[in-house]
Write an enzyme that holds these catalytic residues in place. Sequence first.
Site, PDB file in Angstrom:
ATOM      1  N   ASP A  14       0.823  -1.210   0.000  1.00  0.00           N
ATOM      2  CA  ASP A  14       0.000   0.000   0.000  1.00  0.00           C
ATOM      3  C   ASP A  14       0.861   1.265   0.000  1.00  0.00           C
ATOM      4  OD1 ASP A  14      -2.333  -1.410  -0.083  1.00  0.00           O
ATOM      5  OD2 ASP A  14      -2.796  -1.212   2.048  1.00  0.00           O
TER       6      ASP A  14
ATOM      7  N   GLU B 244      -5.809   9.804   4.609  1.00  0.00           N
ATOM      8  CA  GLU B 244      -6.192  10.727   5.662  1.00  0.00           C
ATOM      9  C   GLU B 244      -5.192  11.870   5.779  1.00  0.00           C
ATOM     10  OE1 GLU B 244      -3.152   8.462   6.797  1.00  0.00           O
ATOM     11  OE2 GLU B 244      -5.033   7.372   7.120  1.00  0.00           O
TER      12      GLU B 244
ATOM     13  N   THR C  88     -10.121   2.712   7.186  1.00  0.00           N
ATOM     14  CA  THR C  88      -9.595   1.419   7.639  1.00  0.00           C
ATOM     15  C   THR C  88      -8.170   1.537   8.179  1.00  0.00           C
ATOM     16  OG1 THR C  88      -8.731   0.865   5.434  1.00  0.00           O
ATOM     17  CG2 THR C  88     -11.002   0.203   5.933  1.00  0.00           C
TER      18      THR C  88
END
Length: 269
Positions: A45, A123, A161
């Site tokens: 990721d 975020e 998440t």
Amino acid sequence: MKIEIFANDAAKSVEVKRQLEKKLAERHFVFDSKNPDIVITVGGDGTLLAAFHHYESQLEKIRFVGVHTGHLGFYTDWRDDEIDDLVISLQSDNRQSVSYPLLDVSVKTRVAGEIKQHLALNESSLRRVGPTMTADVFIGGDAFERFRGDGLCIATPTGSTGYSKSLGGAVIHPDLPALQLTEIGSINNRVFRTLSSPLVISPNDWVTLVPVDPSSSEDFLLTVDSSYYHSNDIAQVSFKISKKKIHFAKYRHNGFWNRVKNSFIGDGK
């Protein structure tokens, strides 16, 4: 179709990139790192986040595909031993995609009044290095509360998440283009009060944080995904759902709840 392969420096990722380049070249794919149609990330990721920020000015015309070479990644659908299947999918590409909301972050500087823009996939947070952060929180332009604590985190649905979840936030499906505001170490006693609950904010609203006494010599720490910005020149930071989205090639793009299950629960054995 023009392809870019964006890999991290791990030996396994470098080898998978080499194999992919060879297989795609044999099938006469065109490689273009400046104006790709498909960006294949090889790593995890973090690698996909790096590729996203590298190409964030071209998001409207790029689709991403993630190959993971370590632990299962939330944004990576393919394993490193499945690149033959991935090549077949690329050959039969029908240009379908699935899209996720993004977060616009707007920082107004205190001294010059300049506006600095950022874009986040997961975020953004505002914290203070050293003493407790005090900031007025506005939602949709209306004063909501005066926050005292370590900081505040604003997440996208897919970012719900990540850091937001570790702060006690809810997991939000990306079909709901909402923001989520979660507190980081809030202070609540007879003198200082906050709502002490994660807030899910409508896509029609926005969140603004105005530090109290921003002229303090202590630095604020603004994070945007994995990037960090230290500053004592922040007058306010505003967050809203972006008009831009990230697009993933829909070859076998796993459903959101399957991603959540695979990442946090597994097969239950």
